[in-house]
Scaffold this motif. Sequence first.
Motif, PDB file in Angstrom:
ATOM      1  N   LEU A 267      35.448-100.565 -16.706  1.00 27.30           N
ATOM      2  CA  LEU A 267      36.295 -99.992 -17.744  1.00 27.30           C
ATOM      3  C   LEU A 267      35.661-100.069 -19.126  1.00 27.30           C
ATOM      4  O   LEU A 267      35.825 -99.153 -19.942  1.00 27.30           O
ATOM      5  CB  LEU A 267      37.660-100.694 -17.747  1.00 27.30           C
ATOM      6  N   LEU A 268      34.938-101.145 -19.408  1.00 23.92           N
ATOM      7  CA  LEU A 268      34.294-101.270 -20.710  1.00 23.92           C
ATOM      8  C   LEU A 268      33.257-100.168 -20.913  1.00 23.92           C
ATOM      9  O   LEU A 268      33.256 -99.469 -21.934  1.00 23.92           O
ATOM     10  CB  LEU A 268      33.628-102.650 -20.822  1.00 23.92           C
ATOM     11  N   LEU A 269      32.397 -99.982 -19.932  1.00 20.71           N
ATOM     12  CA  LEU A 269      31.348 -98.970 -20.028  1.00 20.71           C
ATOM     13  C   LEU A 269      31.940 -97.564 -20.020  1.00 20.71           C
ATOM     14  O   LEU A 269      31.586 -96.713 -20.862  1.00 20.71           O
ATOM     15  CB  LEU A 269      30.363 -99.138 -18.871  1.00 20.71           C
ATOM     16  N   VAL A 270      32.839 -97.308 -19.089  1.00 20.11           N
ATOM     17  CA  VAL A 270      33.404 -95.964 -18.956  1.00 20.11           C
ATOM     18  C   VAL A 270      34.195 -95.585 -20.205  1.00 20.11           C
ATOM     19  O   VAL A 270      34.125 -94.435 -20.675  1.00 20.11           O
ATOM     20  CB  VAL A 270      34.281 -95.870 -17.694  1.00 20.11           C
ATOM     21  N   ALA A 271      34.937 -96.522 -20.774  1.00 20.15           N
ATOM     22  CA  ALA A 271      35.719 -96.212 -21.973  1.00 20.15           C
ATOM     23  C   ALA A 271      34.822 -95.793 -23.126  1.00 20.15           C
ATOM     24  O   ALA A 271      35.122 -94.840 -23.860  1.00 20.15           O
ATOM     25  CB  ALA A 271      36.560 -97.420 -22.372  1.00 20.15           C
ATOM     26  N   HIS A 272      33.700 -96.486 -23.309  1.00 19.43           N
ATOM     27  CA  HIS A 272      32.767 -96.106 -24.379  1.00 19.43           C
ATOM     28  C   HIS A 272      32.203 -94.699 -24.135  1.00 19.43           C
ATOM     29  O   HIS A 272      32.109 -93.892 -25.070  1.00 19.43           O
ATOM     30  CB  HIS A 272      31.624 -97.121 -24.458  1.00 19.43           C
ATOM     31  N   ARG A 273      31.840 -94.422 -22.906  1.00 22.74           N
ATOM     32  CA  ARG A 273      31.285 -93.109 -22.594  1.00 22.74           C
ATOM     33  C   ARG A 273      32.315 -92.001 -22.779  1.00 22.74           C
ATOM     34  O   ARG A 273      32.006 -90.925 -23.311  1.00 22.74           O
ATOM     35  CB  ARG A 273      30.764 -93.107 -21.165  1.00 22.74           C
ATOM     36  N   VAL A 274      33.547 -92.281 -22.357  1.00 22.20           N
ATOM     37  CA  VAL A 274      34.599 -91.269 -22.494  1.00 22.20           C
ATOM     38  C   VAL A 274      34.925 -91.025 -23.963  1.00 22.20           C
ATOM     39  O   VAL A 274      35.120 -89.879 -24.386  1.00 22.20           O
ATOM     40  CB  VAL A 274      35.853 -91.703 -21.699  1.00 22.20           C
ATOM     41  N   ARG A 275      34.970 -92.092 -24.760  1.00 23.19           N
ATOM     42  CA  ARG A 275      35.252 -91.920 -26.189  1.00 23.19           C
ATOM     43  C   ARG A 275      34.176 -91.064 -26.849  1.00 23.19           C
ATOM     44  O   ARG A 275      34.486 -90.160 -27.648  1.00 23.19           O
ATOM     45  CB  ARG A 275      35.312 -93.288 -26.859  1.00 23.19           C
ATOM     46  N   GLN A 276      32.925 -91.340 -26.530  1.00 22.80           N
ATOM     47  CA  GLN A 276      31.835 -90.554 -27.102  1.00 22.80           C
ATOM     48  C   GLN A 276      31.939 -89.098 -26.681  1.00 22.80           C
ATOM     49  O   GLN A 276      31.776 -88.182 -27.500  1.00 22.80           O
ATOM     50  CB  GLN A 276      30.492 -91.133 -26.655  1.00 22.80           C
ATOM     51  N   GLN A 277      32.252 -88.873 -25.402  1.00 18.02           N
ATOM     52  CA  GLN A 277      32.359 -87.493 -24.907  1.00 18.02           C
ATOM     53  C   GLN A 277      33.521 -86.766 -25.556  1.00 18.02           C
ATOM     54  O   GLN A 277      33.393 -85.602 -25.970  1.00 18.02           O
ATOM     55  CB  GLN A 277      32.506 -87.505 -23.390  1.00 18.02           C
ATOM     56  N   LEU A 278      34.675 -87.427 -25.658  1.00 17.22           N
ATOM     57  CA  LEU A 278      35.831 -86.795 -26.293  1.00 17.22           C
ATOM     58  C   LEU A 278      35.511 -86.423 -27.743  1.00 17.22           C
ATOM     59  O   LEU A 278      35.855 -85.324 -28.208  1.00 17.22           O
ATOM     60  CB  LEU A 278      37.038 -87.744 -26.249  1.00 17.22           C
ATOM     61  N   GLU A 296      45.581-110.681 -18.665  1.00 19.46           N
ATOM     62  CA  GLU A 296      45.276-110.974 -20.059  1.00 19.46           C
ATOM     63  C   GLU A 296      43.787-111.166 -20.309  1.00 19.46           C
ATOM     64  O   GLU A 296      43.280-110.833 -21.389  1.00 19.46           O
ATOM     65  CB  GLU A 296      46.070-112.197 -20.545  1.00 19.46           C
ATOM     66  N   TYR A 297      43.081-111.689 -19.322  1.00 21.75           N
ATOM     67  CA  TYR A 297      41.647-111.916 -19.493  1.00 21.75           C
ATOM     68  C   TYR A 297      40.879-110.584 -19.506  1.00 21.75           C
ATOM     69  O   TYR A 297      39.965-110.396 -20.306  1.00 21.75           O
ATOM     70  CB  TYR A 297      41.127-112.821 -18.381  1.00 21.75           C
ATOM     71  N   ALA A 298      41.267-109.674 -18.614  1.00 20.84           N
ATOM     72  CA  ALA A 298      40.634-108.360 -18.606  1.00 20.84           C
ATOM     73  C   ALA A 298      40.941-107.598 -19.887  1.00 20.84           C
ATOM     74  O   ALA A 298      40.074-106.912 -20.449  1.00 20.84           O
ATOM     75  CB  ALA A 298      41.103-107.569 -17.388  1.00 20.84           C
ATOM     76  N   ILE A 299      42.166-107.726 -20.363  1.00 25.23           N
ATOM     77  CA  ILE A 299      42.529-107.066 -21.620  1.00 25.23           C
ATOM     78  C   ILE A 299      41.697-107.619 -22.771  1.00 25.23           C
ATOM     79  O   ILE A 299      41.170-106.870 -23.604  1.00 25.23           O
ATOM     80  CB  ILE A 299      44.042-107.240 -21.887  1.00 25.23           C
ATOM     81  N   ALA A 300      41.557-108.937 -22.806  1.00 29.12           N
ATOM     82  CA  ALA A 300      40.761-109.546 -23.872  1.00 29.12           C
ATOM     83  C   ALA A 300      39.308-109.103 -23.792  1.00 29.12           C
ATOM     84  O   ALA A 300      38.647-108.901 -24.825  1.00 29.12           O
ATOM     85  CB  ALA A 300      40.853-111.067 -23.784  1.00 29.12           C
ATOM     86  N   SER A 301      38.799-108.922 -22.570  1.00 24.68           N
ATOM     87  CA  SER A 301      37.404-108.507 -22.418  1.00 24.68           C
ATOM     88  C   SER A 301      37.168-107.087 -22.889  1.00 24.68           C
ATOM     89  O   SER A 301      36.028-106.681 -23.115  1.00 24.68           O
ATOM     90  CB  SER A 301      36.978-108.636 -20.951  1.00 24.68           C
ATOM     91  N   LEU A 302      38.246-106.321 -23.037  1.00 30.21           N
ATOM     92  CA  LEU A 302      38.136-104.932 -23.488  1.00 30.21           C
ATOM     93  C   LEU A 302      38.417-104.779 -24.982  1.00 30.21           C
ATOM     94  O   LEU A 302      38.586-103.663 -25.477  1.00 30.21           O
ATOM     95  CB  LEU A 302      39.102-104.052 -22.693  1.00 30.21           C
ATOM     96  N   ALA A 303      38.453-105.906 -25.690  1.00 25.60           N
ATOM     97  CA  ALA A 303      38.785-105.854 -27.120  1.00 25.60           C
ATOM     98  C   ALA A 303      37.808-104.994 -27.905  1.00 25.60           C
ATOM     99  O   ALA A 303      38.179-104.348 -28.887  1.00 25.60           O
ATOM    100  CB  ALA A 303      38.825-107.266 -27.692  1.00 25.60           C
ATOM    101  N   ALA A 304      36.549-104.973 -27.471  1.00 24.96           N
ATOM    102  CA  ALA A 304      35.531-104.184 -28.188  1.00 24.96           C
ATOM    103  C   ALA A 304      35.447-102.754 -27.690  1.00 24.96           C
ATOM    104  O   ALA A 304      34.664-101.962 -28.220  1.00 24.96           O
ATOM    105  CB  ALA A 304      34.168-104.861 -28.062  1.00 24.96           C
ATOM    106  N   ALA A 305      36.225-102.425 -26.674  1.00 22.54           N
ATOM    107  CA  ALA A 305      36.185-101.076 -26.105  1.00 22.54           C
ATOM    108  C   ALA A 305      37.117-100.146 -26.877  1.00 22.54           C
ATOM    109  O   ALA A 305      38.134-100.582 -27.421  1.00 22.54           O
ATOM    110  CB  ALA A 305      36.581-101.114 -24.632  1.00 22.54           C
ATOM    111  N   PRO A 306      36.816 -98.864 -26.919  1.00 20.62           N
ATOM    112  CA  PRO A 306      37.666 -97.896 -27.618  1.00 20.62           C
ATOM    113  C   PRO A 306      38.882 -97.517 -26.776  1.00 20.62           C
ATOM    114  O   PRO A 306      39.053 -96.359 -26.380  1.00 20.62           O
ATOM    115  CB  PRO A 306      36.724 -96.711 -27.839  1.00 20.62           C
TER     116      PRO A 306
END
Length: 442
Positions: A267-278, A296-306
Amino acid sequence: MNSADLGRRVGVPSTALFTDQYELTMVQAALKAGTAGRRSVFEAFTRRLPEGRRYGVVAGTGRVLDAVENFHFDDEMLAFLRDQNVVDAPTLDYLADFRFSGDIWGYPEGEVYFPGSPILRAEGSFAECVLLETVILSILNHDSAIAAAASRMSSAAGGRGLIEMGARRTHELSAVASARAAYIGGFDTTSDLAAGFRYNIPTVGTSAHAFTLLHDSERDAFRAQVDSLGRDTTLLVDTYDVTAAVRTAVEVAGTELGAVRIDSGDLLLVAHRVRQQLDELGATDTKIVVTSDLDEYAIASLAAAPVDAYGVGTQLVTGSGQPTCSMVYKLVARASSADPADPLRPVAKKSLGAKTSIGGRKWAARRLDEDGVAEAEVIGTGPVPPELAGRQLLVELVRGGEVVAREPLDAARERHIAARAGLPMSAMQLSRGEPVLPTEYV
């Protein structure tokens, strides 16, 4: 206050059999012994927080009030108890006319609590208070566990949207209670229509992978959804190829597309790629929603993701590994008769190990430091110190059997936001640790 603010008062069956048999057999024995009417005080509390948790969240109080109001025995129930020889005839006569007529005090819904906090206090005759034990604990243990998990997820989300979507992962009635508790703990919406109907929680939902698979192409599926729900809808883009799906989604809906949802992969990688594409496609306002067994841990790990919003199911409705709060309901004081003038005597179980309790009718207050941050949960049985008089936590919920403290669900939600904000900053840490406030007995 508009009555709609309280949600729809959906008809529910009697809660009287949501109990353990020994509650009724204790009443039978007490009636025969002449002690059933003794004035008594019961308290619900937990001896410890779930392992590693820093604070607990009170949830389910509104449902407890409904349960107390609906705790009565109809003819069919009484016939069942008679046919199964659960209790004798005098006890059946007592139960036939039963309505709780005592008083209940408790921490207001949405408040935080700690080991030993008298989360709920019931006062009345022994018989009427003991009958409520199981249903009170059933509600508070479940709902508070869900609300605590929701609160941790809300803290980890840092203001991003949270969607409760766990209905398919738990019992159908638990799903409604879970959505309610999650809303108190900080979630914004639910996918469960029964929760929306009953408690006025905002509901959301668009489509699943099945809808895409139904159509001859992903483009056909997206076109059908946009034609029906509008350009502001959320399109699920990971059925086949995410990059191709995002491109097709923007071609179909235009740059006004509301959101895309990602339900698998890194999700971290895909979210960055999708944000750039959008952004490259001009859909700079299109949001990204992620789902897929989050906690909660997965959510925290995505804090830097768009990421703009998270959808959480299984981990939320199971308390993120802590499905109960281990609350107990104990007799802490009793008189020798029903006479209001008869003084209450503290009583407590003496036990080896960790199952001890402290006798006496308790008050609770939260002491603040010089900066206004909570520094201790103070619990006592005697006079309240003057400096804590304005910081008492228990509020009146039921007076003489009548509910006096119903409130909109949003009030509990806002209370929790304020209560959590008043804790030390370490309360927001997801790492394992001790309760963020010590419990002091005076």
